[in-house]
Write a protein that holds these residues in place. Structure first.
Motif, mmCIF file in Angstrom:
data_model
loop_
_atom_site.group_PDB
_atom_site.id
_atom_site.type_symbol
_atom_site.label_atom_id
_atom_site.label_comp_id
_atom_site.label_asym_id
_atom_site.label_seq_id
_atom_site.Cartn_x
_atom_site.Cartn_y
_atom_site.Cartn_z
ATOM 1 N N LEU A 191 13.948 31.638 27.954
ATOM 2 C CA LEU A 191 14.117 30.387 27.217
ATOM 3 C C LEU A 191 13.748 30.528 25.748
ATOM 4 O O LEU A 191 14.176 29.720 24.919
ATOM 5 C CB LEU A 191 13.255 29.287 27.858
ATOM 6 C CG LEU A 191 13.757 28.739 29.193
ATOM 7 C CD1 LEU A 191 12.741 27.778 29.808
ATOM 8 C CD2 LEU A 191 15.103 28.038 29.014
ATOM 9 N N LEU A 230 21.468 34.826 20.807
ATOM 10 C CA LEU A 230 22.829 34.334 20.585
ATOM 11 C C LEU A 230 23.068 33.994 19.115
ATOM 12 O O LEU A 230 24.093 34.368 18.539
ATOM 13 C CB LEU A 230 23.086 33.102 21.459
ATOM 14 C CG LEU A 230 23.127 33.347 22.972
ATOM 15 C CD1 LEU A 230 23.290 32.028 23.713
ATOM 16 C CD2 LEU A 230 24.269 34.292 23.330
ATOM 17 N N ILE A 231 22.103 33.314 18.516
ATOM 18 C CA ILE A 231 22.247 32.951 17.095
ATOM 19 C C ILE A 231 22.289 34.203 16.234
ATOM 20 O O ILE A 231 23.100 34.329 15.300
ATOM 21 C CB ILE A 231 21.097 32.027 16.667
ATOM 22 C CG1 ILE A 231 21.198 30.683 17.394
ATOM 23 C CG2 ILE A 231 21.120 31.799 15.155
ATOM 24 C CD1 ILE A 231 20.019 29.762 17.145
ATOM 25 N N TRP A 234 13.097 21.933 22.634
ATOM 26 C CA TRP A 234 13.804 22.447 21.468
ATOM 27 C C TRP A 234 12.952 22.355 20.214
ATOM 28 O O TRP A 234 13.036 23.208 19.323
ATOM 29 C CB TRP A 234 15.124 21.699 21.288
ATOM 30 C CG TRP A 234 16.086 21.967 22.397
ATOM 31 C CD1 TRP A 234 16.367 21.155 23.465
ATOM 32 C CD2 TRP A 234 16.866 23.142 22.581
ATOM 33 N NE1 TRP A 234 17.279 21.745 24.297
ATOM 34 C CE2 TRP A 234 17.613 22.977 23.785
ATOM 35 C CE3 TRP A 234 17.022 24.315 21.855
ATOM 36 C CZ2 TRP A 234 18.491 23.940 24.260
ATOM 37 C CZ3 TRP A 234 17.903 25.281 22.332
ATOM 38 C CH2 TRP A 234 18.616 25.094 23.505
ATOM 39 N N PRO A 244 18.307 31.944 23.179
ATOM 40 C CA PRO A 244 18.889 31.215 22.034
ATOM 41 C C PRO A 244 18.800 32.000 20.732
ATOM 42 O O PRO A 244 19.761 32.019 19.956
ATOM 43 C CB PRO A 244 18.042 29.929 21.974
ATOM 44 C CG PRO A 244 17.502 29.758 23.348
ATOM 45 C CD PRO A 244 17.251 31.139 23.849
ATOM 46 N N LEU A 277 10.646 25.194 20.330
ATOM 47 C CA LEU A 277 11.346 26.467 20.190
ATOM 48 C C LEU A 277 11.661 26.814 18.738
ATOM 49 O O LEU A 277 11.894 27.983 18.421
ATOM 50 C CB LEU A 277 12.657 26.419 20.994
ATOM 51 C CG LEU A 277 13.553 27.657 20.960
ATOM 52 C CD1 LEU A 277 12.856 28.857 21.601
ATOM 53 C CD2 LEU A 277 14.878 27.379 21.655
ATOM 54 N N GLY A 297 11.683 30.655 17.623
ATOM 55 C CA GLY A 297 13.091 31.019 17.502
ATOM 56 C C GLY A 297 13.458 31.406 16.088
ATOM 57 O O GLY A 297 14.205 32.363 15.870
ATOM 58 N N VAL A 318 15.114 22.143 29.614
ATOM 59 C CA VAL A 318 16.162 22.488 28.658
ATOM 60 C C VAL A 318 16.817 21.242 28.075
ATOM 61 O O VAL A 318 17.219 21.217 26.906
ATOM 62 C CB VAL A 318 17.221 23.384 29.348
ATOM 63 C CG1 VAL A 318 18.423 23.601 28.452
ATOM 64 C CG2 VAL A 318 16.605 24.724 29.722
#
Length: 328
Positions: A107, A114-115, A193, A111, A196, A200, A187
């Protein structure tokens, strides 16, 4: 066609045999390292009220008094069948602990991965296509700067600025206390988020540099290919030509993504500690501090398997991405 299939089967058989050998080597090295660790788990429970008989009984219960070869083969069988046993301290099956911690780590890193791959591929492709432009120079300079800065330093700096100084973002954790616990509930919640954003952002700032630099270099090689001249002669617009060039420049990125995924699983330990993220890296450090051998061994084994699996998948995808690759 039949010859190609036969060559692929031989290649697959060789890779599987090599993969099995590497896994055996990793498991054997892990077993030896844990045998060399000072002390044993019972040392954390022993006090003046414990008799030697009680200590021996606890060691027998955990299998620590069995002969070395018995422990080794039992260990190999358990690890291969994913029977990690029970945690010495949490009194919980290690497989349940690993499933929860791996989910939490995914988790955080998926992300960001992918980014990093999507944006890094786009920026690197455009930078290589527009060689000598201000865009290319800016992208390369920024990438080199971000790549040279340790991620834990960026994490601490981001924590100090955005959490403790500006108080815009939470300092750590996945969700606030009492927040959602289920996967889909977590999620779909806004709190996950928000939590994150900081870890992230730190991961993206580090991992996006690899795709940018790699795609830029690969694009420079593809840019002079003859097939691009043919596409120009057919009258295709520059955007479609750039798309074809990017597809042919992606092959080196496949290997890098595999390596990057493995490194993210292994290298996010410090970030999970800094941001109090309950992932597999943080659990590994805690297990080593507690001498909780089953949890620590399982965590290391899962990290190794992820790296090996991603490299294996990358090798198999070569032929799909580039038809010139053969398995003879």
């Amino acid at each position: 066609m039949e010859r190609t299939v036969t060559g692929f089967r031989r290649y697959l058989a060789r890779r599987l045999m090599l993969l099995a050998f590497v896994i055996w080597c990793i498991l054997t090295i892990m077993f030896a390292l844990f045998q060399l660790l000072p002390g044993d788990p019972t040392s954390l429970f022993v006090d003046s009220n414990f008799s030697q008989e009680m200590i021996d009984r606890q060691k027998t219960l955990w299998g620590l008094n069995d002969p070395l070869l018995v422990r080794y083969f039992r260990y190999l069988n358990n690890m291969i069948t994913f029977d990690f046993g029970q945690s010495f301290f949490q009194i919980t099956p290690v497989s349940e602990i690993m499933a929860d911690k791996v989910k939490n780590t995914c988790l955080m890193i998926v992300p960001a991965l992918l980014i990093s791959v999507v944006l890094g591929t786009l920026i690197g492709a455009v930078a290589g296509w527009k060689r000598g432009s201000i865009f290319e120079k800016s992208a390369i300079t920024l990438s080199l700067v971000l790549h040279s800065v340790p991620s834990f330093f960026v994490g601490i700096l981001a924590l100090m600025i955005f959490s403790y100084q500006l108080r815009w973002l939470p300092p750590g954790g996945m969700v606030p206390l009492g927040g959602p616990e289920g996967f889909f509930e977590m999620v779909s919640s806004g709190s996950y988020w928000v939590h994150l954003i900081l870890p992230g952002m730190v991961l993206v700032s580090r991992e996006i540099t690899g795709p940018i630099l790699l795609l830029r270099s690969s694009m420079l090689e593809v840019k002079g290919s003859d097939f691009l001249d043919i596409l120009r002669a057919k009258g295709l617009p520059n955007r479609q030509i750039l798309t074809h060039a990017t597809r042919n420049a992606l092959l080196p990125l496949v290997t890098y993504i595999a390596v990057m995924t493995g490194l993210l699983f292994q290298g996010q330990v410090l970030l999970e500690i800094i941001f109090a993220w309950p992932g597999i890296g943080r659990e590994l450090v805690q297990a080593l501090n507690d001498l909780d051998y089953p949890v620590a061994q399982a965590a290391l084994f899962v990290m190794a398997l992820v790296t090996l699996a991603m490299n294996f998948i990358a090798d198999l995808l070569y032929g799909v991405i580039d038809p010139r690759v053969t398995y003879e």
